[in-house]
Design a protein around this motif. Structure first.
Motif, PDB file in Angstrom:
ATOM      1  N   SER A 119      76.489 -35.115  -2.597  1.00  0.00           N
ATOM      2  CA  SER A 119      77.711 -35.245  -1.805  1.00  0.00           C
ATOM      3  C   SER A 119      78.754 -34.254  -2.310  1.00  0.00           C
ATOM      4  N   GLY A 120      78.303 -33.032  -2.530  1.00  0.00           N
ATOM      5  CA  GLY A 120      79.120 -32.006  -3.165  1.00  0.00           C
ATOM      6  C   GLY A 120      78.801 -31.956  -4.643  1.00  0.00           C
ATOM      7  N   ASP A 131      82.180 -30.646  -1.369  1.00  0.00           N
ATOM      8  CA  ASP A 131      82.179 -30.781   0.094  1.00  0.00           C
ATOM      9  C   ASP A 131      83.553 -30.430   0.677  1.00  0.00           C
ATOM     10  N   CYS A 188      72.599 -30.977  -5.131  1.00  0.00           N
ATOM     11  CA  CYS A 188      73.777 -31.386  -4.365  1.00  0.00           C
ATOM     12  C   CYS A 188      73.857 -32.899  -4.390  1.00  0.00           C
ATOM     13  N   GLN A 204      85.483 -33.936  -3.232  1.00  0.00           N
ATOM     14  CA  GLN A 204      86.383 -32.916  -2.685  1.00  0.00           C
ATOM     15  C   GLN A 204      87.528 -32.548  -3.644  1.00  0.00           C
ATOM     16  N   ASP A 242      70.165 -33.122  -1.531  1.00  0.00           N
ATOM     17  CA  ASP A 242      71.405 -33.879  -1.523  1.00  0.00           C
ATOM     18  C   ASP A 242      71.161 -35.288  -2.070  1.00  0.00           C
ATOM     19  N   MET A 293      78.752 -26.265   6.755  1.00  0.00           N
ATOM     20  CA  MET A 293      80.188 -26.376   6.537  1.00  0.00           C
ATOM     21  C   MET A 293      81.002 -25.559   7.536  1.00  0.00           C
TER      22      MET A 293
END
Length: 712
Positions: free
Chosen positions: A515-516, A535, A513, A177, A467, A326
């Motif tokens: 986890s972002g 994310d 992807c 993040q 992911d 999201m």
């Protein structure tokens, strides 16, 4: 001095063939070579001044059991053995379809190894791709502890100022993040201040970055930039690997060096027992240099990334993806929830629709993933009903997948052999209630192929959000010389599997992807056409990630979430859309439930995107206000083509609504026409000042964003 000079694509390389049979790399820069800048050492006993190039090794290689006679202090990768004594066999200078290519072939009699240092140029781009082959031509195994993909000494030699005053290192910090956050530091700020007479400057201190494990970018992107503020030149690099990697800068006897590599024994528990007749190849790296700003270096990297990428239609078409995760369904999909979202996404103009996590389990699904069979509790008439409905609306359906893991409660995990999984100390490696599959195992490959084939055959899936949410650590001990060797083997096997999938299904889009943005690397992105950037679920903070994203990957691969909130209002909806409009739109938010006025702004944005995406795929990035921090109240990102520039400006709580943005490359151009392009009814003033080369904008609200076009 017996010099070989290479001048190509604005880069200047100089090699020295020494009388002792070794080969040295004396210079790699956009600046011309100045022999007087090579370090000269004054011998206090004889009074003689000598040119010192002994440490300028083309290659550093450490083999177990070899003495390292040179002074190095600490764990630095200098004075390596047999690196210091490698003998030049041949210097090959040729051309191929990409451009010029150098192959520096060397040999060491003591260990019985041949090496080839590859340097591939690319016509019209100021970069070189480098890697090393090591072949055991002797009769005994040789233990590799470290092999550089690129090594350069004398990185500080241009200019007159001290390294304390002129050298800065740019780090792209990365984390969950908080992806792609750049900071620059002086050498003293990182603990590498001048502390001795220049001719003997050496210490045990190393500055650099390292990744250990399978999340390649969990702390840093595998790249960086070294700036000489006195000369205006820079050196920049990226390491193209989806696992453990290392780069370091330090000092040695009056000079400073940089080295780039994949895994190593000291940092990442990698050791390779190279058998007679066996060849080991390092991970590739890209190194370039420009005279100019950060923007110029990133422009060259952008051009290079486009060349090495798998050719695919997705990066030509830049289709709009809707994903239901999201600030929308949050991994809790059902048929009843999906139908109105599909209708809304179609109405807005989306072209792909991806059902995110949860489609394979009735309730809590985290620790039972791995079989990838649809849940009939969520989809009473089967997942195919939803996939077919997406198709009926003219969109291509997609699903979320995490193929590299099995949950500890997955029924299939109990039926397969333990060698399917990473193992250390005789135990399967756990992380977050998952096990890591080992893609060196042919049965694991067969399992992965069965899942992909079934999704495409039975559900007509054309998009997979792939992911990856665990970090299995230093590697696996099964069938490996070291745990790091097992990890590297798995990572290369996974890439080979990806290649095979794209060979079978060239039109399939697989989003990278982790986890972002935990694997934003060009081992993965040379295959994947699109990459999740974060994310981050706060659209205000996401603006900083979006603004910096083109430093880490090409704009057309950079998937940015846009998720207008229910009841968020006009400026919130516009801000969300501006986050994504100049890269790849990852549309989300509950479009079926937001107000009609906000939905109209979403559709306007998507319609506008379809008019500019032809420019995005060939544009180069620039940053009028510099790269963004999360605390910035003004943020800006630009994309430029040969006829037009697009600039997104975000106001994030700034008390004054006026901002002046430097656009240096257009300074003095009186023919520039500027307009606010999104949204149409914008209440936004803007003006171009040709003499100063600045764009002045007035944004009407404390939380506000706009996109401007400059035509020239």
């Amino acid at each position: 001095m017996n010099l070989i000079r290479i001048d190509e694509n604005g880069l200047h390389l100089v090699f020295e063939k020494k009388e002792d049979g070794t080969c040295k790399l004396l210079h790699f820069s956009a600046l011309p070579f100045d022999e007087s800048k090579i370090l000269r050492v004054h011998d206090r006993r004889t009074g003689e001044v000598k040119i010192q190039t002994e440490r300028y090794n083309v290659l550093e290689i450490m083999i177990s059991g070899q003495d390292r006679p040179g002074e190095r202090h600490g764990n630095k990768y200098i004075s390596t053995a047999p690196g210091y004594r490698m003998q030049l066999v041949d210097f090959v200078d040729k051309r191929n379809a990409l451009g010029r290519k150098l192959e520096i072939k060397m040999h060491d009699d003591v260990c019985g190894v041949d090496t080839v240092s590859h340097m591939q140029f690319f016509d019209g781009i100021q970069v070189v791709r480098c890697w090393t082959d090591v072949t055991n031509v002797g009769d005994e195994p040789q233990g590799l502890e470290y092999v550089s993909s690129f090594a350069l000494t004398g990185i500080e030699k241009e200019g007159l100022l001290s390294t304390d005053d002129k050298m800065r290192v740019w780090y792209p910090h990365n984390g969950w993040q908080r992806e792609m956050q750049w900071e620059s530091y002086s050498f003293p700020q990182l603990g590498l201040a001048r502390c001795q007479p220049e001719e003997i400057q050496r210490s045990s201190k190393v500055i650099g970055a390292t990744n250990i494990g399978n999340w390649s970018t969990k702390e840093y992107l595998p790249m960086g930039l070294l700036e000489n503020t006195e000369t205006g030149s820079n050196l920049f690099w990226q390491i193209e690997h989806n696992g453990s990697w290392h780069w370091e800068i330090s000092d040695q006897m009056g000079s400073f060096y940089i080295q780039l590599s994949g895994p190593s024994e000291t940092e990442s528990h990698w050791w390779k027992n190279l058998q007679p007749g066996e060849t080991f190849t390092t991970v590739p790296v890209c190194v370039g240099s420009t005279v100019g700003k950060f923007d110029d270096a990133m422009g060259e990297l952008t051009k290079y990334r486009r060349v090495i990428r798998r050719k695919n239609d997705d990066n030509e078409k830049l289709c709009i993806i809707f994903n239901d995760y999201m600030n929308c369904l949050w991994a809790n999909p059902t048929t009843a929830k999906e139908i109105p979202l599909i209708d809304a996404a179609h109405k807005a103009g989306c072209e792909y629709f991806c059902v995110d996590a949860g489609w394979y389990a009735a309730g809590f699904w985290w620790d039972n993933v791995g079989e990838w069979l649809p849940s009939y509790e969520r989809f009473p008439n089967g997942l195919e009903e939803v996939m077919d409905y997406i198709r009926s609306k003219g969109m291509i359906p997609g699903v979320w997948l995490e193929i590299e893991v099995m949950g500890i409660c997955c029924p299939k995990a109990a039926r397969v052999h333990p060698d399917w999984f990473f193992t250390r100390h005789g135990k399967k490696v756990h992380d977050r209630s998952r096990w890591q599959l080992d893609f060196r195992n042919p049965e694991v490959i067969a399992h992965a192929n069965e899942v992909i084939d079934r999704l495409i055959r039975d559900y007509h899936v054309g998009y997979i959000k792939m992911d990856y949410n665990i970090e299995p650590g230093i590697g696996t001990e099964l069938n490996a010389d070291s745990v790091g060797d097992g990890l590297l083997g798995h990572e290369r096997a996974y890439l080979a599997w990806l290649d095979s999938v794209f060979q079978r299904y060239p039109d399939l889009i697989i989003e990278n992807c982790s986890s972002g943005g935990m694997r934003i690397d060009y081992a993965m992105l040379s295959r994947h056409s699109i990459q999740s950037t974060s994310d981050q679920d706060d659209y205000l903070r996401y603006a900083s990630i979006a603004a910096n994203a083109p430093s880490g990957l090409t704009p057309e691969q950079s998937a940015i979430w846009s998720y207008p909130m229910k009841g968020g209002g006009r400026e919130e909806a516009v801000f969300n859309m501006c986050n994504a409009l100049m890269q790849r739109i990852h549309q989300s938010g509950h479009l079926a439930e937001i107000p009609e006025s906000d939905f109209t702004l979403v559709k306007e944005a998507l319609d506008y995107y379809k008019t500019i995406r032809g420019d995005i795929k060939r544009a180069l990035p620039f940053w009028p206000l510099g790269t963004s921090r999360f605390t910035d109240t003004w943020i800006s990102l630009g994309l430029k083509t040969d006829h037009k520039a697009y600039i997104t400006v975000w106001r994030r709580g700034a008390p004054d609504g006026r901002c002046v943005l430097p656009v240096d490359f257009l300074k003095g151009n009186h023919d520039v026409k500027v307009k606010c392009a999104y949204p149409e009814n914008h209440n936004t003033a803007c003006a171009w000042n040709a003499d100063k080369g600045t764009l002045t904008v007035d944004l009407p609200a404390p939380i506000c964003a706009r996109i401007f076009e400059l035509e020239y």
